[in-house]
Design an enzyme around this catalytic site. Structure first.
Site, PDB file in Angstrom:
ATOM      1  N   GLY A 190      18.823  -0.572 -28.241  1.00 53.51           N
ATOM      2  CA  GLY A 190      20.279  -0.340 -28.253  1.00 53.51           C
ATOM      3  C   GLY A 190      20.877  -1.112 -29.412  1.00 53.51           C
ATOM      4  N   GLY A 191      21.805  -0.532 -30.084  1.00 59.72           N
ATOM      5  CA  GLY A 191      22.520  -1.260 -31.142  1.00 59.72           C
ATOM      6  C   GLY A 191      21.559  -1.875 -32.123  1.00 59.72           C
ATOM      7  CG  PHE A 192      22.462  -5.846 -32.872  1.00 58.37           C
ATOM      8  CD1 PHE A 192      23.694  -5.523 -32.316  1.00 58.37           C
ATOM      9  CD2 PHE A 192      21.810  -6.987 -32.405  1.00 58.37           C
ATOM     10  CE1 PHE A 192      24.268  -6.323 -31.339  1.00 58.37           C
ATOM     11  CE2 PHE A 192      22.382  -7.786 -31.426  1.00 58.37           C
ATOM     12  CZ  PHE A 192      23.617  -7.455 -30.881  1.00 58.37           C
ATOM     13  CB  ALA A 193      18.490  -5.891 -29.958  1.00 55.04           C
ATOM     14  CE  LYS A 194      12.416  -0.708 -32.232  1.00 53.41           C
ATOM     15  NZ  LYS A 194      12.232   0.719 -31.834  1.00 53.41           N
ATOM     16  N   GLY A 215      13.396  -0.807 -24.138  1.00 52.56           N
ATOM     17  CA  GLY A 215      14.851  -0.669 -24.284  1.00 52.56           C
ATOM     18  C   GLY A 215      15.210  -0.735 -25.751  1.00 52.56           C
ATOM     19  CG  ASP A 228      29.362  -5.745 -21.872  1.00 53.48           C
ATOM     20  OD1 ASP A 228      28.413  -5.435 -22.617  1.00 53.48           O
ATOM     21  OD2 ASP A 228      30.129  -4.909 -21.359  1.00 53.48           O
TER      22      ASP A 228
HETATM   23  C1  LIG Z   1      14.538  -0.471 -18.281  1.00 52.37           C
HETATM   24  N1  LIG Z   1      13.371  -1.058 -17.630  1.00 52.37           N
HETATM   25  C2  LIG Z   1      12.541  -0.336 -16.855  1.00 52.37           C
HETATM   26  C3  LIG Z   1      11.602  -1.174 -16.428  1.00 52.37           C
HETATM   27 BR1  LIG Z   1      10.223  -0.660 -15.313  1.00 52.37          BR
HETATM   28  C4  LIG Z   1      11.822  -2.448 -16.912  1.00 52.37           C
HETATM   29  C5  LIG Z   1      12.946  -2.341 -17.676  1.00 52.37           C
HETATM   30  C6  LIG Z   1      13.570  -3.422 -18.441  1.00 52.37           C
HETATM   31  O1  LIG Z   1      14.380  -3.159 -19.274  1.00 52.37           O
HETATM   32  N2  LIG Z   1      13.188  -4.721 -18.133  1.00 52.37           N
HETATM   33  C7  LIG Z   1      13.650  -5.869 -18.787  1.00 52.37           C
HETATM   34  N3  LIG Z   1      13.148  -7.094 -18.450  1.00 52.37           N
HETATM   35  N4  LIG Z   1      13.760  -8.044 -19.221  1.00 52.37           N
HETATM   36  C8  LIG Z   1      14.636  -7.414 -20.041  1.00 52.37           C
HETATM   37  C9  LIG Z   1      14.584  -6.070 -19.792  1.00 52.37           C
HETATM   38  C10 LIG Z   1      15.562  -5.372 -20.638  1.00 52.37           C
HETATM   39  N5  LIG Z   1      16.267  -6.462 -21.340  1.00 52.37           N
HETATM   40  C11 LIG Z   1      17.423  -6.254 -22.069  1.00 52.37           C
HETATM   41  O2  LIG Z   1      17.955  -7.159 -22.680  1.00 52.37           O
HETATM   42  N6  LIG Z   1      17.920  -4.980 -22.046  1.00 52.37           N
HETATM   43  C12 LIG Z   1      19.210  -4.689 -22.710  1.00 52.37           C
HETATM   44  C13 LIG Z   1      19.856  -3.530 -21.965  1.00 52.37           C
HETATM   45  N7  LIG Z   1      21.287  -3.415 -22.340  1.00 52.37           N
HETATM   46  C14 LIG Z   1      22.035  -2.756 -21.259  1.00 52.37           C
HETATM   47  C15 LIG Z   1      23.188  -2.056 -21.941  1.00 52.37           C
HETATM   48  C16 LIG Z   1      22.841  -1.949 -23.374  1.00 52.37           C
HETATM   49  C17 LIG Z   1      21.466  -2.575 -23.556  1.00 52.37           C
HETATM   50  C18 LIG Z   1      18.994  -4.366 -24.174  1.00 52.37           C
HETATM   51  C19 LIG Z   1      19.756  -5.052 -25.113  1.00 52.37           C
HETATM   52  C20 LIG Z   1      19.594  -4.761 -26.460  1.00 52.37           C
HETATM   53  C21 LIG Z   1      18.680  -3.774 -26.861  1.00 52.37           C
HETATM   54  C22 LIG Z   1      17.918  -3.107 -25.894  1.00 52.37           C
HETATM   55  C23 LIG Z   1      18.079  -3.389 -24.539  1.00 52.37           C
HETATM   56  C24 LIG Z   1      15.617  -7.750 -21.070  1.00 52.37           C
HETATM   57  C25 LIG Z   1      15.349  -8.722 -22.117  1.00 52.37           C
HETATM   58  C26 LIG Z   1      16.279  -9.031 -21.076  1.00 52.37           C
END
Ligand SMILES: Cn1cc(Br)cc1C(=O)Nc1[nH]nc2c1CN(C(=O)N[C@H](CN1CCCC1)c1ccccc1)C21CC1
Length: 350
Positions: free
Chosen positions: A21-25, A19, A133
């Site tokens: 988005g914005g200021f994070a990965k 993932g 949000d």
């Molecule tokens: C998309 N995806 C597909 C599979 Br298979 C697993 C995932 C996945 O993202 N799994 C996952 N596990 N734990 C996390 C995630 C994603 N994730 C996230 O925190 N994802 C968010 C997603 N937001 C939704 C709207 C804007 C961004 C994010 C925030 C900032 C930058 C990138 C991503 C965490 C850490 C908490």
């Protein structure tokens, strides 16, 4: 991305980006000690700018919240240039994609998911946090198709969660309450409940109640509070949506009304228990079998290991304990290898 901190490389194998988005990965990673998958949210401090305080808000919220429908924070690794939040990995991706893939959800599935969201939001509010949000993009599916709430970057902790007025207009416009977009001071809990109404509509219809490419038009639609209810929706679900999408926040359902609403307790689902809302992993008894395995792993006594676990410092002990607990709950047997490099042994008596 620049080199990861040695502390991260030593105990995690960082894999692909899942993932950005914005200021994070967000990267997938493997916790070497347990073999469990984790998600690492990496943020470069100098590219955060004024968003730095949002990261601080998110960290404060995540450190205080521990619930089965909130994505668990395991460890924080901070360097002069980076924040790395090691968090629970949800392999099912975003609820947003899940709905799109099915057009819309059947009522019984929407009840299951919406109940989990309602319990998670009620728990956050009971701990004094407003999410601000709430939307399907911020709800992830785990391996058992249960939901995990994420993205507390806009969360706030007003002193008195029920009456303290908030001013910042934030969150995604389509999910924002009329009082939030009108710039008046608003009560966060009430604004979250409006977003829950938009979310429930999206789950059941597969599209948004208020939607327009032109933001000014979108704002007008929200402030008018008029939306179409497709005929196929049950009367009960339409009534619940109507109770949540009340333009006047004083007429809007509260989270308590929500948890006792007939639609949520339909299909012979038991009413939500107070425990569901108060549950906090830290308030549960410590799992001494896990602490014992950790003591052997670090080569220390149980009485030395126990305080390091209940310290909840979101350090290598916290992530090991929570990662072992999750594996155990998923019926996985984790054999911790004995640590050979003494440098990693617990400081203090050994
Ligand atoms: C998309 N995806 C597909 C599979 Br298979 C697993 C995932 C996945 O993202 N799994 C996952 N596990 N734990 C996390 C995630 C994603 N994730 C996230 O925190 N994802 C968010 C997603 N937001 C939704 C709207 C804007 C961004 C994010 C925030 C900032 C930058 C990138 C991503 C965490 C850490 C908490």
């Amino acid at each position: 991305l620049l080199q990861y901190p040695p502390e991260l490389e030593k105990r995690y194998t960082v894999k692909e980006t899942i993932g950005s988005g914005g200021f994070a990965k967000v990267k997938l990673a493997i916790h070497k000690a347990t073999g469990e998958k984790v998600a690492v949210k990496v943020m470069c401090k100098d590219s955060l700018g004024e968003d730095l305080h949002r990261v601080q808000l998110e960290i404060d919220a995540l450190k205080s919240l521990s619930h089965r429908h909130i994505c668990q924070l395991y460890e924080i690794i901070e360097t002069p240039v980076l924040f790395c939040l090691i968090m629970e990995y949800a392999p099912g991706g975003e609820l947003f994609d899940y709905i799109i893939a099915r057009d819309r959800l059947k009522e019984h599935e929407a009840v299951k998911f919406f109940r989990q969201i309602a319990v998670a939001v009620a728990y956050c509010h009971s701990k004094g946090f407003i999410h601000r949000d709430l939307k399907p993009e911020n709800l992830l599916l785990d391996e058992q198709q249960n939901l995990k709430l994420i993205d507390f970057g806009l969360a706030s902790k007003p002193m008195d969660v029920k009456h303290q007025l908030l001013h910042t207009c934030c969150g995604s416009p389509a999910y924002a309450a009329p009082e939030v977009i009108s710039g008046q001071p608003y009560i966060g809990t009430e604004a979250d409940l409006w977003s829950m109404g938009v979310l429930l509509y999206a789950l059941l219809c597969g599209f948004l109640p208020f939607d327009d490419d032109n933001t000014a038009t979108l704002y007008r639609l929200i402030q008018e509070g008029k939306y179409k209810v497709p005929d196929r929706l049950s009367k009960e679900s339409a009534r619940l949506i109507q109770g949540l999408l009340q333009v006047d926040p004083k007429r809007r359902l509260t989270v308590t009304d929500l948890l006792t609403h007939p639609w949520l307790c339909s299909n012979d689902r038991p009413p939500v228990q107070p425990y569901d809302i108060l549950e906090d992993v830290r308030m549960r008894d410590v799992d001494m079998d896990v602490v014992q395995q950790m003591a052997v792993h670090f080569g220390v006594s149980l009485s030395d290991m126990h305080p390091l676990v209940v310290n909840w410092a979101f350090d290598k002990y916290t992530v090991l304990y929570l990662s072992m607990l999750k594996a155990k709950e998923n019926g996985k047997i984790v054999k911790l290898s004995r640590l050979w490099y003494p440098a990693d042994r617990v400081s203090g008596s050994c």
